[in-house]
Each structure stands twice: as C-alpha cells, then as structure tokens.
Design an enzyme around this catalytic site. Structure first.
Site, PDB file in Angstrom:
ATOM      1  N   GLU A  43      60.333  36.198  46.063  1.00  0.00           N
ATOM      2  CA  GLU A  43      60.995  35.768  46.522  1.00  0.00           C
ATOM      3  C   GLU A  43      61.731  36.587  48.437  1.00  0.00           C
ATOM      4  O   GLU A  43      62.554  37.201  47.424  1.00  0.00           O
ATOM      5  CB  GLU A  43      62.345  34.506  46.259  1.00  0.00           C
ATOM      6  CG  GLU A  43      63.226  33.813  47.314  1.00  0.00           C
ATOM      7  CD  GLU A  43      63.881  32.176  46.916  1.00  0.00           C
ATOM      8  OE1 GLU A  43      64.863  31.893  48.081  1.00  0.00           O
ATOM      9  OE2 GLU A  43      64.280  32.006  45.910  1.00  0.00           O
ATOM     10  N   ARG A  99      38.352  30.439  58.261  1.00  0.00           N
ATOM     11  CA  ARG A  99      37.354  30.888  58.301  1.00  0.00           C
ATOM     12  C   ARG A  99      37.219  29.444  57.846  1.00  0.00           C
ATOM     13  O   ARG A  99      36.216  28.710  58.456  1.00  0.00           O
ATOM     14  CB  ARG A  99      36.813  31.758  58.101  1.00  0.00           C
ATOM     15  CG  ARG A  99      36.428  32.749  58.339  1.00  0.00           C
ATOM     16  CD  ARG A  99      35.598  34.126  57.455  1.00  0.00           C
ATOM     17  NE  ARG A  99      37.257  34.550  56.760  1.00  0.00           N
ATOM     18  CZ  ARG A  99      36.902  35.993  56.057  1.00  0.00           C
ATOM     19  NH1 ARG A  99      35.781  35.899  55.340  1.00  0.00           N
ATOM     20  NH2 ARG A  99      38.023  35.834  55.516  1.00  0.00           N
ATOM     21  N   HIS A 133      38.299  32.868  64.994  1.00  0.00           N
ATOM     22  CA  HIS A 133      37.040  33.040  64.343  1.00  0.00           C
ATOM     23  C   HIS A 133      35.676  32.162  64.898  1.00  0.00           C
ATOM     24  O   HIS A 133      34.588  31.902  65.655  1.00  0.00           O
ATOM     25  CB  HIS A 133      36.540  32.803  62.944  1.00  0.00           C
ATOM     26  CG  HIS A 133      35.378  32.548  61.719  1.00  0.00           C
ATOM     27  ND1 HIS A 133      34.189  33.867  61.334  1.00  0.00           N
ATOM     28  CD2 HIS A 133      34.920  31.559  61.361  1.00  0.00           C
ATOM     29  CE1 HIS A 133      33.494  33.789  61.226  1.00  0.00           C
ATOM     30  NE2 HIS A 133      34.017  31.731  60.950  1.00  0.00           N
ATOM     31  N   ASP A 172      24.335  36.640  62.142  1.00  0.00           N
ATOM     32  CA  ASP A 172      23.760  35.252  61.480  1.00  0.00           C
ATOM     33  C   ASP A 172      23.622  34.309  63.262  1.00  0.00           C
ATOM     34  O   ASP A 172      23.855  34.646  63.602  1.00  0.00           O
ATOM     35  CB  ASP A 172      24.884  34.477  60.620  1.00  0.00           C
ATOM     36  CG  ASP A 172      26.093  34.885  60.765  1.00  0.00           C
ATOM     37  OD1 ASP A 172      26.549  34.889  62.514  1.00  0.00           O
ATOM     38  OD2 ASP A 172      27.347  35.086  60.592  1.00  0.00           O
ATOM     39  N   LYS A 195      19.864  34.377  58.068  1.00  0.00           N
ATOM     40  CA  LYS A 195      20.211  34.139  56.806  1.00  0.00           C
ATOM     41  C   LYS A 195      20.599  33.355  55.868  1.00  0.00           C
ATOM     42  O   LYS A 195      21.410  31.821  56.552  1.00  0.00           O
ATOM     43  CB  LYS A 195      21.282  34.851  56.466  1.00  0.00           C
ATOM     44  CG  LYS A 195      23.014  34.855  57.116  1.00  0.00           C
ATOM     45  CD  LYS A 195      24.490  35.513  57.065  1.00  0.00           C
ATOM     46  CE  LYS A 195      25.539  34.752  56.889  1.00  0.00           C
ATOM     47  NZ  LYS A 195      26.395  35.915  57.094  1.00  0.00           N
TER      48      LYS A 195
END
Length: 314
Positions: A43, A99, A133, A172, A195
């Site tokens: 902690e 993501r 992202h 990609d 891909k």
C-alpha cells in the site's frame, strides 16, 4: 512573466520523474514536493509537502504499468482536491489502457472509458495527453481534453534525415489514417501492411498493399509494445525491395522480448518519445523529448491561450 506564474505548481508521479523534471525545467519552475509513503504490504500514500491551497496544480504521470502508476495518480488527484487546490490538470503523456476503447468481443471491459470515469471521479478539471490510441477517447470525458500531436516533434526530425525516396507506411489497417496524415507533411505516398492476428500480440499473416521497391520507408504507429508487428512489417518491406525501413512510434511500451526483437529486426532505427521511460538502452533507439512541447502546452493553458497554435509545423 504572467501574473499567475507563481500560482502554478507542477508535481510528478514516480512513473514519470525524469520527464517531469525536464518539463519543469522548460517551464521555468522547480517541481513541487510530493512524498510517496510505502507500507510493507505494498500500500502507498502520496502527500504534498507544501501548501497547494488555491493553486492551479499540474500532476504529471504516464499510466504505463497502470496497477501502480494509475492508482498513484488517482490518489494524488484526490489529495490535491482535499488540499483545496483551485484547478487540477492531469498531464498524462501516455494514456494507459487506451487500446481498450470498445467492445471488440462479448463480455469484455472498455478499460479506457473506465479510466476516464475514475479520473473525473477523483476530481480532475482537465486532462492533457499525447497521441491517444484512438482520438475518439476524448469523447469519454465531459471535461476539457488537450490532445497533443507528436507530429510536431517527429516531422522536423524525419526531414533532417534527408531521405530521398520517402514513403510512409502503416503497420496495420487501423493506423492508415495516422499514416496518411503524417504523409501530407512530406507529400509522400502511403503503403499499408494488412495483418491478421491469432490472438493479442501474435500475428497470423501479413501482406503489403503498395509498392516499396527502392524506397526509404518510415513505419508510423502510436505504440510499440512487443515489437512483433513492426519487426514483421520491416522484414516484409525489405523483402519487397525497399532501400531502408525505420519506425516512428510515440509511446515505447517495449514489453516482453521487445528489445531482443528490435535488435534482430530489419529496422535500421526506431524513433520514439520519452512519454514512457526506456527500460534499457539500444543503439537502434532514438529518443526525442516531449518536454518542451508539454511545457508550452501547460503555459498556454495557464495563460488561456490557444493549444492548437502549438501544432503548427514549419
């Protein structure tokens, strides 16, 4: 010096100490004093070792390794709110869990939205970050979001390399918009690596859409994690007759065997920023600093000036 300069305080979490020190130096202030007390069970408790009552507070912390860094940031926000800070801005150079921005299969969490909810619930008034992202993550917040674009840093560096037959590539399909936007600064063509994956971090197959023969290819991405996608793309690009291939990635997550993968890859160079501290050094990695960019953005927020003015590339 603006009249509110002395009312600004910059603090760093433990995960972004080196970058925070650079930002503070560029801004012209010392980092504020914050102490993280740790207990034997793991902690921890942050506390400010100076008054922040009525101050505009900027808390700098990337949320890579979110178990510790994200929760530390949340507790720093809560402590600042309870210490009567006037305005709290979370400066998150790398927004972890970005993501996880949608449900791509049944019964999964949308981690990026959860993080947004937690930050707002903790008490922030504003967020500043770089190269999310997915840009639409800004919509997860009902507070101002300053989304900085690292192209301001990368474009001058790429121009300085003097590549004669420059072509921009996306590793990609999802990154094609980013690659096309970047290519406009050079009037360059774009090729795309298509891909398919077996599972996360494991590529099943890849093919190149476009001609790369005799060209100097720059792969563009926001994150490099294990490095498998970029290594595979670089190898395929060189097999197709490219003159050279290098990669530009904002956030160097570099997990697992990424460093070994990078060293063995066909990439001549990996250009990243310092939003995430490197675990190891590598002769293939070139790090460009974001400190001055963030310092200018903090100054513009403080002075109620335009942030978009910082995105102009000469």
């Amino acid at each position: 010096m603006p009249s509110t300069f002395n009312n600004i305080k910059l603090f760093s979490g433990t995960g972004s100490k080196a970058l925070s020190e650079k930002i503070a130096k560029c801004y012209g202030k010392e980092l504020g004093k914050v102490i993280l007390s740790r207990f034997s069970d793991g902690e921890f408790q942050p506390h400010y070792d100076e008054s922040i009552r009525g101050c505009d507070v900027f808390l700098i912390q990337s949320t890579c390794q979110p178990n510790d860094n994200l929760f530390e940031l949340l507790m720093m926000i809560d402590a600042a709110k309870r210490a009567s800070a006037h305005y709290i801005t979370a400066v998150i150079p790398y927004f972890g869990l970005a993501r996880q921005d949608r449900k791509d299969k049944p019964r999964v969490a949308i981690g990026a939205k959860l993080v947004a909810n937690l930050l707002v619930a903790a008490g922030i008034h504003r967020i500043m970050t770089m190269d999310l992202h997915a840009a639409q993550i800004q919509g997860f917040f009902d507070i101002p979001v300053d989304h900085l674009d690292a192209s301001v840093i990368f474009v001058p560096h790429i121009k300085s390399l003097g590549l004669k037959n420059l072509t921009i590539a996306s590793p990609d399909m999802g990154g094609s918009y980013r690659a096309r936007t970047f290519a406009k600064f050079f009037n360059a063509e774009v090729v795309i690596c298509d891909k398919t994956r077996k599972r996360a971090n494991e590529i099943e197959s890849m093919s190149i859409i476009g001609d790369v023969k005799g060209l100097d290819v720059v792969l563009m991405d926001d994150i490099i994690d294990t490095g498998g996608t970029l290594a595979k793309a670089a190898s395929l690009i060189m097999e197709k007759g490219a003159n050279s291939v290098r990669a530009v990635c904002t956030h160097a997550v570099l997990s697992g065997n990424a460093y070994a993968t990078l060293e063995k890859s066909a990439l001549s160079e990996l250009i990243v920023t310092d939003t995430i501290p490197l675990k190891h050094s590598s002769p293939k990695i070139k790090v460009l600093s974001t400190a001055d960019f963030f310092a200018k953005a903090i100054a513009n927020v403080n002075e109620h000036a335009s942030i978009s003015e910082l995105f102009k590339i000469v």
